[in-house]
Design a protein around this motif. Structure first.
Motif, PDB file in Angstrom:
ATOM      1  N   VAL A   1       1.001  -1.384  -0.087  1.00 37.89           N
ATOM      2  CA  VAL A   1      -0.601   0.176   0.012  1.00 37.89           C
ATOM      3  C   VAL A   1       1.177   1.357  -0.302  1.00 37.89           C
ATOM      4  N   VAL A   2       0.718   2.382  -1.008  1.00 42.02           N
ATOM      5  CA  VAL A   2       1.075   3.549  -0.639  1.00 42.02           C
ATOM      6  C   VAL A   2       0.388   4.641  -0.470  1.00 42.02           C
ATOM      7  N   HIS A   3       0.920   5.568   0.199  1.00 44.69           N
ATOM      8  CA  HIS A   3      -0.348   6.554   1.002  1.00 44.69           C
ATOM      9  C   HIS A   3       0.339   8.027   0.601  1.00 44.69           C
ATOM     10  N   MET A   4       0.350   8.152  -0.750  1.00 48.90           N
ATOM     11  CA  MET A   4       0.605   9.638  -1.736  1.00 48.90           C
ATOM     12  C   MET A   4       0.065  11.283  -1.283  1.00 48.90           C
ATOM     13  N   HIS A   5       0.911  12.101  -0.121  1.00 50.70           N
ATOM     14  CA  HIS A   5       0.023  12.678  -0.346  1.00 50.70           C
ATOM     15  C   HIS A   5       0.481  14.493  -1.578  1.00 50.70           C
ATOM     16  N   GLU A   6      -0.519  15.429  -1.261  1.00 48.90           N
ATOM     17  CA  GLU A   6      -0.176  16.149  -2.399  1.00 48.90           C
ATOM     18  C   GLU A   6      -1.498  17.121  -2.541  1.00 48.90           C
ATOM     19  N   THR A   7      -0.546  18.340  -2.907  1.00 53.58           N
ATOM     20  CA  THR A   7      -1.863  19.494  -2.847  1.00 53.58           C
ATOM     21  C   THR A   7      -2.553  19.690  -4.739  1.00 53.58           C
ATOM     22  N   THR A   8      -3.745  19.745  -4.300  1.00 58.10           N
ATOM     23  CA  THR A   8      -4.182  19.856  -6.189  1.00 58.10           C
ATOM     24  C   THR A   8      -5.848  21.141  -5.894  1.00 58.10           C
ATOM     25  N   PRO A   9      -5.767  21.648  -6.862  1.00 57.38           N
ATOM     26  CA  PRO A   9      -7.000  22.607  -6.783  1.00 57.38           C
ATOM     27  C   PRO A   9      -8.325  21.594  -7.106  1.00 57.38           C
ATOM     28  N   GLU A  10      -9.005  21.971  -6.194  1.00 56.21           N
ATOM     29  CA  GLU A  10     -10.595  21.790  -6.188  1.00 56.21           C
ATOM     30  C   GLU A  10     -10.956  20.969  -7.197  1.00 56.21           C
ATOM     31  N   ASN A  11     -10.153  21.928  -8.433  1.00 64.60           N
ATOM     32  CA  ASN A  11     -11.450  21.150 -10.060  1.00 64.60           C
ATOM     33  C   ASN A  11     -11.084  19.685 -10.680  1.00 64.60           C
ATOM     34  N   ARG A  12      -9.272  19.941 -10.190  1.00 65.28           N
ATOM     35  CA  ARG A  12      -8.521  18.215 -10.752  1.00 65.28           C
ATOM     36  C   ARG A  12      -8.818  16.851  -9.499  1.00 65.28           C
ATOM     37  N   LEU A  13      -9.871  17.425  -8.272  1.00 66.83           N
ATOM     38  CA  LEU A  13     -10.137  16.616  -7.519  1.00 66.83           C
ATOM     39  C   LEU A  13     -11.165  15.309  -8.119  1.00 66.83           C
ATOM     40  N   TRP A  14     -11.043  14.450  -8.478  1.00 69.94           N
ATOM     41  CA  TRP A  14      -9.362  13.632  -7.591  1.00 69.94           C
ATOM     42  C   TRP A  14      -9.009  12.713  -9.162  1.00 69.94           C
ATOM     43  N   GLU A  15      -9.022  13.466  -9.885  1.00 66.44           N
ATOM     44  CA  GLU A  15      -8.476  13.255 -11.364  1.00 66.44           C
ATOM     45  C   GLU A  15      -6.700  13.098 -11.278  1.00 66.44           C
TER      46      GLU A  15
ATOM     47  N   LEU B   1      -0.640   8.412  -9.911  1.00 61.52           N
ATOM     48  CA  LEU B   1      -0.808   8.061  -9.788  1.00 61.52           C
ATOM     49  C   LEU B   1      -0.422   6.793 -10.797  1.00 61.52           C
ATOM     50  N   GLU B   2      -1.850   6.025 -11.130  1.00 59.46           N
ATOM     51  CA  GLU B   2      -1.870   5.536 -11.859  1.00 59.46           C
ATOM     52  C   GLU B   2      -1.358   5.413 -13.346  1.00 59.46           C
ATOM     53  N   SER B   3      -1.109   6.527 -13.648  1.00 61.13           N
ATOM     54  CA  SER B   3       0.622   6.529 -14.336  1.00 61.13           C
ATOM     55  C   SER B   3       2.196   6.269 -14.439  1.00 61.13           C
ATOM     56  N   ALA B   4       2.076   6.631 -12.888  1.00 63.67           N
ATOM     57  CA  ALA B   4       3.674   5.662 -12.610  1.00 63.67           C
ATOM     58  C   ALA B   4       3.915   4.275 -12.691  1.00 63.67           C
ATOM     59  N   ALA B   5       2.335   3.721 -12.096  1.00 65.41           N
ATOM     60  CA  ALA B   5       2.649   2.455 -11.592  1.00 65.41           C
ATOM     61  C   ALA B   5       2.109   1.127 -13.184  1.00 65.41           C
ATOM     62  N   HIS B   6       1.739   2.418 -14.301  1.00 61.32           N
ATOM     63  CA  HIS B   6       1.362   1.529 -15.749  1.00 61.32           C
ATOM     64  C   HIS B   6       2.694   1.228 -15.905  1.00 61.32           C
ATOM     65  N   GLU B   7       3.702   2.573 -15.774  1.00 58.92           N
ATOM     66  CA  GLU B   7       4.528   2.507 -15.971  1.00 58.92           C
ATOM     67  C   GLU B   7       5.853   1.340 -15.706  1.00 58.92           C
ATOM     68  N   HIS B   8       5.825   0.806 -15.179  1.00 58.69           N
ATOM     69  CA  HIS B   8       6.321   0.081 -14.184  1.00 58.69           C
ATOM     70  C   HIS B   8       5.262  -1.573 -13.941  1.00 58.69           C
ATOM     71  N   GLY B   9       4.530  -1.421 -14.659  1.00 56.91           N
ATOM     72  CA  GLY B   9       3.623  -2.725 -15.029  1.00 56.91           C
ATOM     73  C   GLY B   9       3.632  -3.588 -14.315  1.00 56.91           C
ATOM     74  N   ARG B  10       3.005  -2.204 -13.186  1.00 56.44           N
ATOM     75  CA  ARG B  10       2.030  -2.959 -11.816  1.00 56.44           C
ATOM     76  C   ARG B  10       0.586  -1.897 -11.977  1.00 56.44           C
ATOM     77  N   ASP B  11      -0.402  -2.963 -11.481  1.00 56.76           N
ATOM     78  CA  ASP B  11      -2.117  -2.549 -12.003  1.00 56.76           C
ATOM     79  C   ASP B  11      -1.996  -1.967  -9.878  1.00 56.76           C
ATOM     80  N   VAL B  12      -3.038  -1.035  -9.918  1.00 50.79           N
ATOM     81  CA  VAL B  12      -3.435  -0.141  -9.115  1.00 50.79           C
ATOM     82  C   VAL B  12      -4.922  -0.164  -8.615  1.00 50.79           C
ATOM     83  N   GLU B  13      -5.218  -0.477  -7.193  1.00 44.04           N
ATOM     84  CA  GLU B  13      -6.621  -0.361  -6.562  1.00 44.04           C
ATOM     85  C   GLU B  13      -6.850   0.694  -5.281  1.00 44.04           C
ATOM     86  N   ILE B  14      -7.452   1.905  -5.994  1.00 45.96           N
ATOM     87  CA  ILE B  14      -7.209   2.755  -5.159  1.00 45.96           C
ATOM     88  C   ILE B  14      -8.747   2.567  -4.266  1.00 45.96           C
ATOM     89  N   LEU B  15      -7.684   2.544  -2.765  1.00 42.26           N
ATOM     90  CA  LEU B  15      -8.546   2.522  -1.608  1.00 42.26           C
ATOM     91  C   LEU B  15      -9.081   3.595  -1.175  1.00 42.26           C
TER      92      LEU B  15
END
Length: 333
Positions: free
Chosen positions: A277-291, A297-311
């Motif tokens: 499990v990874v816990h990733m923090h960031e600051t996000t504009p209201e209009n970009r939550l949660w995209e 996170l999904e893009s970085a995981a896919h580059e490593h050939g890994r699948d992501v399940e958002i908990l």
């Protein structure tokens, strides 16, 4: 009604107040007062049964605590317009009060009244921003003794720190406590931006084994001190380094408590075992939550050939107008 107070050593005052509040016997209608050079009197409504103290006394002429900053400023002759510009919130961190004054007139007077409101506090700091590669705080003393080194206690976790040197975000309290709840005993954790132990300490106290990395020398010093202070040095491997240098770490959980954490996802994913499990923090504009955070996170995981399940996705606190400090929890297969 008898005005009872318990005597405790000055360094334990803040932690004891928290314990008395949890027990439901702290009397916040009276001020904390100095008993002698070593002890303070903490007012209580009844004799505590769960909180340790030196002695209980009866106060003959206790000083009543004002609970309203506006009323105190009005007694000083402040106009309604000036009071409207005074701070409406502040944070007590150990024996230090952190305040953002903005365009408040006469901050020194506000500081003096905040010390009157919080008898256990000794210093009031004007709080600016955080800057530099080591995330150093911009603060200045406006009232009190000027001592900025303190011990702050949250849910039993003790944080020794110097607020001139290291940052502390009071609004992250729930997230700090939560990390102590989500880990399992003997779980292996990589805290990539450990600071003074914000998340490391609650997790280690819960039984996790934490690899804690921090490159700020001042924060690292307190990280090591806090491992000892909380009796968990055997559960924390502390490194003063850039987390990207930790090539051999393999863990079941990664904590990324940094606003630009997405820039370090390659390191996090390399350390995270399948199903971790990874816990990733960031600051996000209201209009970009949660995209935005999820897609990063999904893009970085896919580059490593890994699948992501958002908990889970959480708003920790408001960062600035229209911008949120958020956390994304995800399982990476």
């Amino acid at each position: 009604m008898r005005n009872l107070a318990v005597l405790v050593a000055k360094p334990r005052a803040e932690a004891t107040i928290a314990e008395l509040e949890a027990e439901g016997v702290y009397d916040d209608a009276r001020k904390v007062s100095e008993h002698d050079d070593e002890l303070v009197e903490l007012p209580v409504t009844a004799r505590p049964t769960e909180t340790r103290f030196e002695e209980i006394v009866e106060q003959s002429d206790p000083e009543i605590r004002h609970t309203d900053l506006d009323s105190l400023l009005r007694e000083r002759g402040w106009s309604d317009d000036d009071i409207d510009r005074a701070p409406k919130s502040w944070a007590v961190v150990g024996s230090v009060i952190l305040v953002q004054f903005d365009d408040c007139p006469r901050p020194e007077e506000v500081g003096e009244e905040l010390l009157a409101l919080h008898g256990e506090a000794e210093t009031v700091l004007s709080r600016g921003g955080i800057s530099g590669e080591h995330r150093e705080p911009d603060v200045s003393v406006v009232a009190g003794s000027g001592d900025t080194e303190t011990v702050h206690t949250e849910h039993g976790t003790k944080y020794a720190l110097d607020l001139r040197e290291v940052m502390f975000a009071p609004g992250n309290q729930r997230e700090r406590s939560r990390m102590g709840d989500v880990v399992s005993p003997d779980e292996r954790v990589f805290d990539m931006f450990a600071g003074i132990g914000y998340f490391t300490l609650p997790m280690a106290r819960a039984g996790a084994n934490v690899t804690a990395v921090e490159r700020n020398p001042a924060s690292f010093k307190f990280l090591v001190e806090n491992a000892m202070l909380n009796d968990v040095p055997d559960r924390i491997d502390a490194y003063r380094a850039d987390c990207r240098e930790m090539a051999d770490v393999r863990v079941e959980r990664v904590v990324m408590g940094y606003y630009d954490a997405h820039e370090y996802l390659d390191t996090a994913l390399a350390a995270l075992e399948p199903g971790g499990v990874v816990h990733m923090h960031e600051t996000t504009p209201e209009n970009r939550l949660w995209e935005r955070p999820v897609s990063r996170l999904e893009s970085a995981a896919h580059e490593h050939g890994r699948d992501v399940e958002i908990l889970d996705t959480r708003r920790v606190k408001s960062h600035s107008e229209g911008v949120w400090h958020v956390v994304v929890d995800a399982r990476v297969e």
